[in-house]
Design a protein around this motif. Structure first.
Motif, short mmCIF file in Angstrom:
data_model
loop_
_atom_site.label_atom_id
_atom_site.label_comp_id
_atom_site.label_asym_id
_atom_site.label_seq_id
_atom_site.Cartn_x
_atom_site.Cartn_y
_atom_site.Cartn_z
N MET A 1 0.83 -1.21 0.00
CA MET A 1 0.00 0.00 0.00
C MET A 1 0.87 1.26 0.00
O MET A 1 0.65 2.17 -0.79
CB MET A 1 -0.93 -0.01 1.22
N LEU A 2 1.85 1.31 0.91
CA LEU A 2 2.71 2.48 1.01
C LEU A 2 3.53 2.67 -0.25
O LEU A 2 3.72 3.80 -0.72
CB LEU A 2 3.63 2.35 2.23
N LEU A 3 4.02 1.55 -0.82
CA LEU A 3 4.81 1.63 -2.05
C LEU A 3 3.98 2.20 -3.19
O LEU A 3 4.46 3.03 -3.97
CB LEU A 3 5.34 0.25 -2.42
N LYS A 4 2.72 1.78 -3.28
CA LYS A 4 1.84 2.30 -4.33
C LYS A 4 1.62 3.80 -4.16
O LYS A 4 1.62 4.55 -5.14
CB LYS A 4 0.49 1.57 -4.30
N LEU A 5 1.43 4.23 -2.92
CA LEU A 5 1.24 5.66 -2.66
C LEU A 5 2.46 6.46 -3.10
O LEU A 5 2.33 7.51 -3.73
CB LEU A 5 0.98 5.88 -1.17
N ILE A 6 3.64 5.94 -2.79
CA ILE A 6 4.88 6.63 -3.17
C ILE A 6 5.01 6.68 -4.70
O ILE A 6 5.41 7.71 -5.27
CB ILE A 6 6.10 5.93 -2.54
N LEU A 7 4.66 5.58 -5.36
CA LEU A 7 4.76 5.53 -6.82
C LEU A 7 3.80 6.52 -7.48
O LEU A 7 4.18 7.28 -8.38
CB LEU A 7 4.47 4.12 -7.32
N PHE A 8 2.55 6.53 -7.03
CA PHE A 8 1.55 7.42 -7.63
C PHE A 8 1.86 8.89 -7.33
O PHE A 8 1.75 9.75 -8.22
CB PHE A 8 0.15 7.05 -7.15
N SER A 9 2.21 9.19 -6.09
CA SER A 9 2.54 10.57 -5.75
C SER A 9 3.86 10.98 -6.41
O SER A 9 4.06 12.15 -6.74
CB SER A 9 2.63 10.75 -4.23
N GLY A 10 4.76 10.00 -6.62
CA GLY A 10 6.00 10.28 -7.33
C GLY A 10 5.72 10.66 -8.77
O GLY A 10 6.35 11.59 -9.31
N PHE A 11 4.76 9.96 -9.40
CA PHE A 11 4.37 10.34 -10.77
C PHE A 11 3.80 11.74 -10.79
O PHE A 11 4.11 12.54 -11.69
CB PHE A 11 3.33 9.36 -11.31
N ALA A 12 2.94 12.06 -9.81
CA ALA A 12 2.32 13.38 -9.76
C ALA A 12 3.36 14.48 -9.65
O ALA A 12 3.17 15.59 -10.15
CB ALA A 12 1.35 13.45 -8.58
N GLY A 13 4.49 14.17 -8.97
CA GLY A 13 5.52 15.19 -8.78
C GLY A 13 6.58 15.23 -9.85
O GLY A 13 7.07 16.30 -10.20
N ILE A 14 6.95 14.08 -10.42
CA ILE A 14 8.07 14.04 -11.37
C ILE A 14 7.77 14.82 -12.63
O ILE A 14 8.68 15.26 -13.34
CB ILE A 14 8.43 12.57 -11.72
N THR A 15 6.48 15.05 -12.93
CA THR A 15 6.14 15.82 -14.12
C THR A 15 6.57 17.29 -13.98
O THR A 15 6.67 17.99 -14.99
CB THR A 15 4.63 15.76 -14.39
#
Length: 235
Positions: A1-15
């Motif tokens: 769960m935490l890894l998914k949150l980091i991945l999705f929020s990471g996508f939101a930020g890396i742009t």
């Protein structure tokens, strides 16, 4: 769960960083002409459509599900008024950092809301992450160009954008651990951010995206909103 949150929020930020890289390439490899300005304004228009879809399909509906009318009105107006005060302050200071700060003003509260929503409705959080990421891209693109015109070096600006891209993960973790058990507070944050984002759209982003004697750039906003509709329907 935490890894998914980091991945999705990471996508939101890396742009944010990707938008800076694209703007740097655009500045150095595309000649100054009318087509270049059409692309710039279409990107701005596309970003405004994405932001409108985030408001209409996620932030406001989810906030309205949780809150009564009066709290909604208060949070919405507080968001709009605070963003207006900050916008006036930046305008009085002058300079070209306003677009960067405008991006952060909606990026940070949205990221916190993303983390809080993820614990309750993961599918909705995924959609919100996509919205945030797609709206950050054109905002970062324009912010990069403004900062370069203000005298910032390319390397300094890209480095700053690289670190700013991690704000999404930080905000999401804050929201996940501090707000996931507070649905009312999360709803207030969503409505608050909605008021502020709508102010920025009407005051700054939509007027600046308009290009004189060109009507096709407005289709960028339509396409941006359509992306939101498609994402909402799929998820």
């Amino acid at each position: 769960m935490l890894l998914k949150l980091i991945l999705f929020s990471g996508f939101a930020g890396i742009t944010v960083f990707i938008g800076g890289i694209l703007a740097n390439y655009f500045n150095h490899h595309v000649n100054e002409n009318y087509v270049k300005y059409e692309i710039i304004h279409t990107l701005m228009s596309f970003g405004s459509g994405i932001m409108l879809s985030a408001l209409a399909l996620v932030l406001i509906p989810k906030g309205m599900e949780q809150l009564e009318l009066l709290p909604i009105v208060i949070s919405f107006l507080l968001g709009a008024l605070l963003f207006m005060i900050i916008d006036q302050y930046l305008a009085n200071k002058g300079g070209k950092t306003a677009t960067l700060l405008a991006m952060l003003m909606d990026f940070i509260p949205e990221s916190i809301a993303l983390g809080a929503v993820f614990a309750i409705e993961p599918e909705m959080a995924v959609l919100l992450a996509v919205f945030i990421g797609l709206q950050n891209l054109p905002e970062a693109f324009n912010s990069f160009r403004d900062l370069i015109q203000s005298g910032f070096t390319v390397n300094k600006t890209l480095l700053m954008f690289f670190f700013l891209s991690f704000f999404g993960i930080i905000g999401a973790l804050i929201g996940h651990y501090l707000l996931s058990d507070s649905p009312d507070l999360t709803a207030h944050l969503m409505i608050f951010a909605s008021g502020g984002i709508l102010y920025l759209l009407i005051q700054n982003i939509i007027p600046e995206s308009k290009l004189e004697k060109n009507y096709l750039t407005s289709l960028g906003a339509i396409l941006g909103f359509l992306v939101g509709i498609i994402g909402d329907k799929i998820i």
